[in-house]
Scaffold this active site. Structure first.
Site, PDB file in Angstrom:
ATOM      1  N   ASP A 426       0.839  -1.192   0.000  1.00 22.32           N
ATOM      2  CA  ASP A 426       0.000   0.000   0.000  1.00 22.32           C
ATOM      3  C   ASP A 426       0.876   1.244   0.000  1.00 22.32           C
ATOM      4  O   ASP A 426       1.935   1.266   0.606  1.00 22.32           O
ATOM      5  CB  ASP A 426      -0.939   0.008   1.208  1.00 22.32           C
ATOM      6  CG  ASP A 426      -0.211   0.180   2.522  1.00 22.32           C
ATOM      7  OD1 ASP A 426       0.715  -0.607   2.803  1.00 22.32           O
ATOM      8  OD2 ASP A 426      -0.561   1.110   3.278  1.00 22.32           O
ATOM      9  N   SER A 427       0.431   2.269  -0.708  1.00 22.75           N
ATOM     10  CA  SER A 427       1.110   3.562  -0.763  1.00 22.75           C
ATOM     11  C   SER A 427       2.552   3.385  -1.230  1.00 22.75           C
ATOM     12  O   SER A 427       2.798   2.935  -2.346  1.00 22.75           O
ATOM     13  CB  SER A 427       1.025   4.240   0.598  1.00 22.75           C
ATOM     14  OG  SER A 427       1.391   5.602   0.510  1.00 22.75           O
ATOM     15  N   ALA A 428       3.541   3.712  -0.378  1.00 19.83           N
ATOM     16  CA  ALA A 428       4.940   3.508  -0.744  1.00 19.83           C
ATOM     17  C   ALA A 428       5.201   2.042  -1.067  1.00 19.83           C
ATOM     18  O   ALA A 428       5.996   1.716  -1.962  1.00 19.83           O
ATOM     19  CB  ALA A 428       5.849   3.979   0.388  1.00 19.83           C
TER      20      ALA A 428
END
Length: 685
Positions: A426-428
């Site tokens: 998720d995200s990074a």
């Protein structure tokens, strides 16, 4: 309710309330009554200017969707947020009209509520004007303005000076589903209390404990909370954010993990940095040497966590037990040794956590990872990669790729047969899923069977886009904080300005990765070609000129009759234009086509109200245009980071399950044909 009905209801409500509080025998007296009258008049002024602008966006924003079934892009999101603000104002105005004669009616409180939403509407009006200019100045139907000077720099300056406190006080999280607004309010209260005690205590626990005694005033005074939240997000450095985000790593908040799904295996592992060989996919008789991570801090132990709902063969082997490390508490080992062993699973999830490349570990993400392991009946290996600014790019990428290859080499230790493997993040972490796969392609080793990337950060430049304008109001992703995270991720690289020096002294590893397209990679980070990789893949659409209210005679962003609210102190923003941001291994959206071809199927789960939404939409289009299998699913009314909030509401749990189902599809589907998949937009209840 369509837009015309919304505006009609708003005008009617404002006029009726303004008339009541401004005249007649029943007119209340006092300052609060006059504040309500003035606010109602101002809201109507903003609405009359907004109505034609919203209509203009509504007529063209479908051109920027991924496909006819996935209705999502930053322009749609801005329109939705404005409509949501108008509906909140109507609801509060109708409450005032129904209760204004009651002896229990709190006039001052109602005046404060309406003033806060009026301020929010004013700032949203400013965002729409900025989006109008972006729509007009951009070419080829692109969502991003692919220059860091000019329009992007102008947007950064506007963000630095525009008032944001109204979005962190009474209005915090108004655009999201009601179920998580109390949690967002608690986060903002906790953050400002934490900020007041920051540096007064040595440990994160000490700051957290001190914050409990100061949080009350911020809970009672939303205006004070908003002002302090704005100050903190604009001025405190990356070390503050690392400390705050890492509260979830402490034993105090680690108790939350104990209330989640219980698993038989939850072991922190530490692997020595030693080279090993893997066979090449094209010729299994030839081997590729996987070198240990070396960037910045040299060879060091690589940390990871093995989570499995059942004890499986190999997970209690002496070799694996020798890799276990202590976390200052009992290792979840005895449960596994006493349990009946199950056969190895045909599936394995390799997970990369989010945290802006600067914070958190696998422990922060344990609750939903445990649920996934139970529901899938498969082990998960979550990588605790080194964090910036101490270990900036490309250290995290090196470690994540090394662990992926180590898992393939040592599948028998993980309770996995070695059959199917999925990368999830998720995200990074979503960024790392994609770049690890790009590196696997370049090395010629086995690819994962698929990628599940939740709200991934795919373009790490400061290019302007309509969804990124939402960072002005997002309580979890303020632009000033994002810019600090990105600067930290390249901190030790900025001084190295030559093309060959961008990836540091051990760049030979990356050149080895790039044997299937090194020249394209080098070209992609040169100034002259940085925009072409995306623009050439997007069809041109007719873009209408800005509203007639716009001033076209100069650089002014807003009509002459309008000015957004300004902060007393500007945010400390800097435009870091280091070429390394355009390295495809940092910003995959800028990768040339040759680096994207050959990737495994990519399943993206994005959020409609996420400042990073446009990253996902544009990357899905890139993959589709190079004939790579891709799906894009967009969830409504949830913020960036919903996986970490998955235990808080029905809506976040459902969204987490969408991610889980994408992983299950990777494991259960046959090898996909080279055709483009798309998913229907996921509608939350």
């Amino acid at each position: 309710m369509d837009s015309k009905a919304v505006f009609s209801a708003l005008y009617e409500m404002c006029e009726e309330n303004a008339m009541f509080f401004s005249g007649g025998p029943e007119r209340p007296t006092g300052d609060a009554a006059q504040r309500l009258v003035d606010t109602m008049v101002t809201i109507q002024e903003h609405a009359r200017s907004l109505e034609p602008v919203l209509a203009g966006f509504s007529s063209i924003y479908h051109h920027f969707d991924f496909d006819p079934h996935v209705h999502a892009n930053g322009y749609r999101s801005l329109v939705k947020v404005v409509r949501c603000c108008l509906l909140h104002i109507i609801q509060k105005g109708r409450y005032i009209a129904s209760n204004r004669r009651s002896i229990f009616f709190r006039m001052a409180h109602s005046a404060g509520e309406m003033e806060a939403y009026c301020s929010a509407l004013c700032q949203l009006r400013a965002l729409l004007y900025l989006a109008q200019r972006l729509l007009h100045d951009n070419s080829h139907g692109n969502l991003f303005f692919q220059e860091e000077s000019g329009l992007s720099e102008s947007f950064l300056q506007e963000y630095a000076s525009m008032h944001k406190a109204c979005f962190y006080g009474r209005c915090v999280g108004f655009q999201f589903t009601p179920a998580i607004r109390p949690s967002l309010q608690s986060i903002t209260i906790g953050l400002v209390a934490f900020g007041e005690n920051y540096k007064k205590h040595q440990s994160g626990i000490g700051v957290a404990a001190g914050s409990l005694f100061t949080s009350g005033k911020y809970a009672l005074d939303p205006e004070l909370r908003g002002q302090e939240y704005e100050r903190i997000t604009q001025n405190l450095d990356i070390h503050f954010w690392k400390t705050f985000w890492n509260i979830t790593e402490t034993e105090v908040l680690g108790l939350v993990s104990m209330t989640s799904v219980q698993v038989k295996v939850n072991r922190a592992l530490s692997v020595s940095p030693e080279p090993f060989d893997l066979p090449m996919v094209s010729d299994p008789t030839r081997m590729v040497t996987i070198c240990p991570p070396a960037a910045h801090i040299g060879p060091a132990q690589i940390q990871m966590r093995l989570i499995s709902s059942e004890l499986r063969e190999g997970q209690d082997s002496e070799k694996l037990l020798a890799l276990c490390r202590s976390e200052g508490g009992p290792i979840s080992l005895s449960l596994g040794l006493k349990a009946k062993k199950c056969p190895p699973s045909p599936w394995l999830v390799v997970h990369y956590h989010g945290g802006g490349f600067v914070a958190q570990t696998s422990r922060s993400h344990e609750p939903y990872l445990k649920s996934w392991s139970q529901d899938l009946g498969a082990p998960l290996l979550s990588v605790d990669y080194s964090l910036a600014p101490e270990a900036p790019f490309p250290r995290a990428l090196e470690e994540c790729f090394y662990v992926y290859c180590w898992a393939i080499k040592n599948h028998n230790l993980l309770g996995w047969t070695g059959e199917r493997v999925c990368l999830a993040g998720d995200s990074a972490g979503g960024n790392l899923c994609i770049t690890v796969s790009m590196r696997a392609v370049a090395h010629g080793v086995r690819l994962p069977d698929g990628i599940m990337a939740a709200y991934p950060a795919i373009l790490l430049t400061m290019y302007a886009s309509p969804s990124r304008l939402l960072s002005l109001m997002d309580p979890l992703l303020p632009l000033s904080v994002l810019s600090r995270c990105l600067s930290a991720y390249v901190e030790k690289q900025v001084e190295k300005v030559s093309t060959l020096g961008l990836v540091r002294r051990d760049t030979a590893l990356l050149f080895k990765d790039l044997k299937q397209g090194a020249s394209n990679w080098i070209h992609s980070i040169l100034e002259s070609t940085r925009a072409s990789a995306v623009r050439d893949t997007i069809s041109s659409v007719a873009i209408p000129p800005p509203s007639s209210e716009q001033n076209s005679e100069g650089p002014r962003e807003f009509p002459a009759s309008f000015e957004p609210l300004r902060s007393e102190q500007c945010a400390e923003m800097k435009m870091d234009s280091s070429p390394i941001f355009r390295n495809p291994y940092m910003s995959p959206l800028l990768a040339p086509d040759q680096m994207l071809r050959g990737l495994p199927p990519v399943h993206i789960v994005a959020c409609a109200l996420d400042p990073m939404l446009d990253d996902s939409v544009m990357f899905a289009k890139r993959l589709r245009n190079v004939e790579q299998p891709v799906t894009l699913c967009v969830v409504d009314d949830l913020p960036h980071g919903f996986l970490s909030l998955s235990q808080l509401s029905k809506e976040t749990r459902e969204a987490s399950n969408v991610c889980l189902e994408r992983i299950r599809e990777i494991f259960t589907s046959k090898d996909p044909p080279l055709e483009i998949c798309s998913t229907l937009k996921f509608k939350l209840a």
